[in-house]
Design a protein around this motif. Structure first.
Motif, PDB file in Angstrom:
ATOM      1  N   LYS A 130       4.923   2.638   2.018  1.00  0.00           N
ATOM      2  CA  LYS A 130       5.890   1.550   1.814  1.00  0.00           C
ATOM      3  C   LYS A 130       5.810   0.944   0.417  1.00  0.00           C
ATOM      4  O   LYS A 130       6.577   0.051   0.075  1.00  0.00           O
ATOM      5  N   MET A 131       4.859   1.406  -0.361  1.00  0.00           N
ATOM      6  CA  MET A 131       4.675   0.801  -1.683  1.00  0.00           C
ATOM      7  C   MET A 131       5.555   1.467  -2.728  1.00  0.00           C
ATOM      8  O   MET A 131       5.854   2.643  -2.647  1.00  0.00           O
ATOM      9  N   SER A 132       5.926   0.655  -3.730  1.00  0.00           N
ATOM     10  CA  SER A 132       6.718   1.217  -4.826  1.00  0.00           C
ATOM     11  C   SER A 132       5.808   2.115  -5.672  1.00  0.00           C
ATOM     12  O   SER A 132       4.581   1.959  -5.659  1.00  0.00           O
ATOM     13  N   GLN A 133       6.441   3.018  -6.424  1.00  0.00           N
ATOM     14  CA  GLN A 133       5.668   3.926  -7.260  1.00  0.00           C
ATOM     15  C   GLN A 133       4.796   3.144  -8.230  1.00  0.00           C
ATOM     16  O   GLN A 133       3.637   3.457  -8.467  1.00  0.00           O
ATOM     17  N   ASN A 134       5.388   2.080  -8.748  1.00  0.00           N
ATOM     18  CA  ASN A 134       4.681   1.251  -9.719  1.00  0.00           C
ATOM     19  C   ASN A 134       3.401   0.669  -9.120  1.00  0.00           C
ATOM     20  O   ASN A 134       2.332   0.714  -9.721  1.00  0.00           O
ATOM     21  N   ASP A 135       3.524   0.134  -7.903  1.00  0.00           N
ATOM     22  CA  ASP A 135       2.355  -0.441  -7.234  1.00  0.00           C
ATOM     23  C   ASP A 135       1.327   0.644  -6.926  1.00  0.00           C
ATOM     24  O   ASP A 135       0.127   0.433  -7.082  1.00  0.00           O
ATOM     25  N   LEU A 136       1.838   1.790  -6.517  1.00  0.00           N
ATOM     26  CA  LEU A 136       0.942   2.902  -6.203  1.00  0.00           C
ATOM     27  C   LEU A 136       0.146   3.309  -7.438  1.00  0.00           C
ATOM     28  O   LEU A 136      -1.058   3.503  -7.381  1.00  0.00           O
ATOM     29  N   ASP A 137       0.858   3.404  -8.541  1.00  0.00           N
ATOM     30  CA  ASP A 137       0.204   3.805  -9.786  1.00  0.00           C
ATOM     31  C   ASP A 137      -0.878   2.815 -10.167  1.00  0.00           C
ATOM     32  O   ASP A 137      -1.850   3.154 -10.823  1.00  0.00           O
ATOM     33  N   ASN A 138      -0.669   1.616  -9.748  1.00  0.00           N
ATOM     34  CA  ASN A 138      -1.630   0.573 -10.094  1.00  0.00           C
ATOM     35  C   ASN A 138      -2.907   0.620  -9.246  1.00  0.00           C
ATOM     36  O   ASN A 138      -3.885  -0.016  -9.592  1.00  0.00           O
ATOM     37  N   LEU A 139      -2.853   1.315  -8.159  1.00  0.00           N
ATOM     38  CA  LEU A 139      -4.047   1.381  -7.306  1.00  0.00           C
ATOM     39  C   LEU A 139      -5.097   2.292  -7.918  1.00  0.00           C
ATOM     40  O   LEU A 139      -4.774   3.323  -8.495  1.00  0.00           O
TER      41      LEU A 139
END
Ligand SMILES: *C1O[C@H](CO)[C@@H](O)[C@H](O)[C@H]1NC(C)=O
Ligand SMILES: *[C@@H]1O[C@H](CO)[C@@H](O)[C@H](O)[C@H]1NC(C)=O
Ligand SMILES: *[C@@H]1O[C@H](CO)[C@@H](O)[C@H](O)[C@H]1NC(C)=O
Length: 494
Positions: free
Chosen positions: A380-389
């Motif tokens: 459910k996360m945006s790509q941007n948020d995912l990249d930040n993990l």
């Protein structure tokens, strides 16, 4: 309810799904299946080295106030047999004056339980739906009751539980009858069968108040514009307060019954009645607790009071096993410290909870209600948020070790729980309980887990929890520091 927000351990800014603050705070409670191992109670090997009053090996408080306190247990036929017996074996062995009010006359383990609803308006008893249960109990007892819908859940369990709906009718008759039962008592303490009353602490606490004045002392709760003492956390009324509200009840019974028809909870109706006669509630938090040993967040702070530093007088949502565990602990403690200071929350943590925490505990749900990592959440996360993990966060749900590492990466994370596919980490320390499901979302209103994942129990597929053990000292130290500013372990002024 205020937010817990201490510096070193405050909730981290995770980009993952965060539970709402109200929810984080909403108390995590499990009325059923809570399991504490009696075997892990500290044993001090002090057999025979006892002092103080004790009968049959039981140590009771020495307070002179004891004979002036009348303890009232409010229960219902759907729970009495299951929940009362443990009290007769533990806490009540030291309580000289108590009575049990219910919705049915019966004898439980040799103790009379009284129907407190006999005086309710007959028309209401015939017509209000919640009295169907009462009328059934009157004519047939428990025979033919549908166990699925009626039993087991208790007040916090199911709001649809007819036993719970009937419960609101007991409060005013209960206070009125208690006064007429013991007109000479100075204090009246009201509890429920899943309330644990720390009797010696409670007696000491009450001794700080002038019983010739009206007092209504309890754990604050606010609903429908009324401030009242939460019933399950236990509350105390001095005789003058009881006299006022009992007189009011007798004068205004029809009105109060009409309000009860519409109201949702009896503790609120009582709080309103007390407020109407000019007896405000005294905010006794944290002495009176709405949580159990397993559900309590040990760093909880409300009203700018860090529970850790104060003496405990009640716990709520205590299972019979938890009641036994805490009772045995109190007994041991009192024998070892016959003239010792009252038990504070931190003493309970240090001596009863801490040694149960492990780097890994299988079949245990630690109630790590913080950040959740799972495929579902990631998807459910945006790509941007995912990249930040971090890589660890992205893989936290893949193994127990990854989950642990994800917790470790957060400077304030103290515990985590894992089943294959789901990792949950938390900055709040809770003991939790044995479980084969992993609770991911807890609803205080419903009093149950509203989102949980069941492990299959096959192979590695079990719930496992862990604490970051090398952070426990820091955790205790951090909380201890708050206590430097607490000059009195008793809250006696607001
Ligand atoms: C710890 O308990 C909480 C609440 O029940 C839950 O959200 C979390 O998933 C649990 N973790 C584990 C590993 O059981
Ligand atoms: C009993 O309740 C009914 C219906 O709510 C009401 O009409 C009646 O006046 C009440 N009786 C008494 C004695 O209060
Ligand atoms: C992603 O990380 C960067 C740098 O760490 C930060 O500035 C940014 O706010 C983060 N974005 C989100 C959505 O968290």
């Amino acid at each position: 309810m205020s937010k817990i927000n201490f510096k070193p351990f405050k909730p981290s800014r995770s980009r993952l799904r965060r539970l709402r603050p109200a929810f984080l705070l909403s108390v995590v409670i499990l009325t059923l299946f809570i399991y504490l191992r009696p075997a892990s109670i500290p044993t001090y090997g002090t057999k025979g080295a006892t002092s103080g009053q004790h009968e049959g090996g039981i140590t009771c408080p020495k307070s002179s106030l004891m004979k002036d306190v009348f303890v009232v247990i409010r229960t219902g036929a759907t729970e009495a047999q299951e929940k009362l017996p443990v009290h007769f074996k533990t806490i009540l062995t030291c309580v000289p004056n108590f009575i049990i009010y219910s919705d049915m006359d019966e004898i439980v383990d040799g103790h009379q339980v009284h129907d407190v609803l006999t005086g309710v308006n007959e028309t209401i008893k015939r017509t209000a739906p919640e009295f169907e249960l009462y009328n059934h109990l009157l004519t047939r007892g428990r025979d033919g009751l549908d166990y699925q819908t009626m039993f087991g859940s208790g007040p916090s369990g199911a709001l649809e539980n007819p036993g719970w709906k009937l419960d609101k009718w007991k409060f005013l008759p209960m206070v009125d009858e208690a006064l007429h039962e013991r007109p000479k008592a100075k204090w009246f303490v009201f509890i429920e069968p899943d309330t644990y009353m720390m009797w010696s602490n409670l007696l000491e606490y009450l001794s700080h108040f002038d019983a010739s004045k009206p007092w209504y002392i309890g754990k604050h709760m606010y609903a429908s514009g009324v401030l009242f003492a939460h019933g399950g956390s236990g509350f105390a009324l001095s005789k003058p307060a009881l006299q006022k509200v009992s007189k009011h009840w007798r004068e205004k019974k029809p009105e109060i019954e009409q309000a009860t028809l519409k109201g949702w909870a009896g503790d609120m109706i009582l709080g309103k009645a007390l407020s109407d006669v000019g007896v405000p509630m005294f905010w006794a938090y944290p002495h009176m607790q709405g949580d159990s040993l397993t559900g309590l967040d040990w760093s909880v702070e409300k009203l700018e009071r860090v529970a850790w530093c104060y003496a405990a007088t009640t716990f709520h949502h205590m299972s019979p096993d938890e009641i036994t565990t805490l009772w045995q602990f109190e007994q041991t403690w009192q024998r070892r410290n016959p003239n010792g200071a009252p038990l504070r929350f931190r003493d309970i943590f240090n001596n009863l909870i801490r040694h149960r925490l492990r780097a890994e505990r299988s079949g245990w749900d630690n109630m790590s209600i913080g950040t959740e990592y799972s495929d579902e959440v990631l998807s459910k996360m945006s790509q941007n948020d995912l990249d930040n993990l971090s890589l660890v966060e992205q893989n936290a749900h893949t193994s127990f070790e990854m989950c642990q590492t994800a917790c470790r990466q957060e400077p304030r994370c103290i515990q985590f729980s894992f089943i294959p596919g789901t990792c949950s980490v938390s900055n709040q320390l809770r003991l939790g309980r044995a479980s084969d499901t992993q609770c991911l979302e807890y609803s205080n209103a419903a009093g149950k887990c509203v989102k949980e994942v069941a492990a299959t129990g096959v192979g590695d597929d079990i719930v496992r929890s862990g604490w970051i053990m090398d952070r426990l000292d820091g955790y205790s130290y951090w909380l201890d520091e708050f206590c430097d500013k607490v000059y009195d372990i008793w809250v006696t002024t607001e």
